[in-house]
Design a protein around this motif. Sequence first.
Motif, PDB file in Angstrom:
ATOM      1  N   ARG A  69      -1.269  -0.886 -11.107  1.00 61.07           N
ATOM      2  CA  ARG A  69       0.085  -0.720 -11.639  1.00 61.07           C
ATOM      3  C   ARG A  69       0.307   0.747 -11.990  1.00 61.07           C
ATOM      4  O   ARG A  69      -0.637   1.501 -12.222  1.00 61.07           O
ATOM      5  CB  ARG A  69       0.310  -1.594 -12.871  1.00 61.07           C
ATOM      6  N   GLN A  70       1.592   1.118 -12.011  1.00 65.17           N
ATOM      7  CA  GLN A  70       2.013   2.431 -12.476  1.00 65.17           C
ATOM      8  C   GLN A  70       3.154   2.223 -13.456  1.00 65.17           C
ATOM      9  O   GLN A  70       4.075   1.452 -13.189  1.00 65.17           O
ATOM     10  CB  GLN A  70       2.500   3.306 -11.317  1.00 65.17           C
ATOM     11  N   ARG A  71       3.105   2.916 -14.570  1.00 66.70           N
ATOM     12  CA  ARG A  71       4.128   2.769 -15.606  1.00 66.70           C
ATOM     13  C   ARG A  71       5.420   3.453 -15.161  1.00 66.70           C
ATOM     14  O   ARG A  71       5.415   4.525 -14.578  1.00 66.70           O
ATOM     15  CB  ARG A  71       3.616   3.403 -16.901  1.00 66.70           C
ATOM     16  N   PHE A  72       6.552   2.792 -15.441  1.00 64.79           N
ATOM     17  CA  PHE A  72       7.869   3.355 -15.150  1.00 64.79           C
ATOM     18  C   PHE A  72       8.196   4.471 -16.130  1.00 64.79           C
ATOM     19  O   PHE A  72       7.978   4.338 -17.341  1.00 64.79           O
ATOM     20  CB  PHE A  72       8.973   2.288 -15.278  1.00 64.79           C
ATOM     21  N   LEU A  73       8.748   5.559 -15.602  1.00 61.38           N
ATOM     22  CA  LEU A  73       9.255   6.647 -16.438  1.00 61.38           C
ATOM     23  C   LEU A  73      10.776   6.709 -16.401  1.00 61.38           C
ATOM     24  O   LEU A  73      11.408   7.050 -17.388  1.00 61.38           O
ATOM     25  CB  LEU A  73       8.676   7.994 -15.986  1.00 61.38           C
TER      26      LEU A  73
END
Length: 143
Positions: A69-73
């Motif tokens: 996963r990659q965190r939303f910015l």
Amino acid sequence: MALHMLKLCVGAESVEDQRDSVQRRLAMMAAAGQKPEQFHTTRMVPKRAAELIDGGSLYWVIKGNIQARQRFLDVRPFVDVDGISRCHLVLEPVLHETSWAPRRPFQGWRYLDPDDAPPDFGSSDASDMPAELRRELAGLGLL
């Protein structure tokens, strides 16, 4: 409340492939004099964008399993040079490996409820296993 998104990771064979792709793209942007920023372009703008950037992540399905996963910015709608509405999903450039969870192929993206999101790998799970072994165990329903 945070909301997540689920997306197929096309072209990557593993989390390491995706991680390398992100680093290459950031290096190319820096070399071109652009601000290095990780984003994924989509055609559709998420209607629940505020929930995504309130602590949500983009969960990547790699080879039939959620693996990272990659965190939303940020979520940035724009119109491309052909006049077509599109959207940049701006992401933290760090991939967090998750416990594997099988998913069937689908088109586009899907919202993912936080209760359905797999946990990140911790020190007491299979994170030290080779990727091929994790893939086989996940295929057997043991991970």
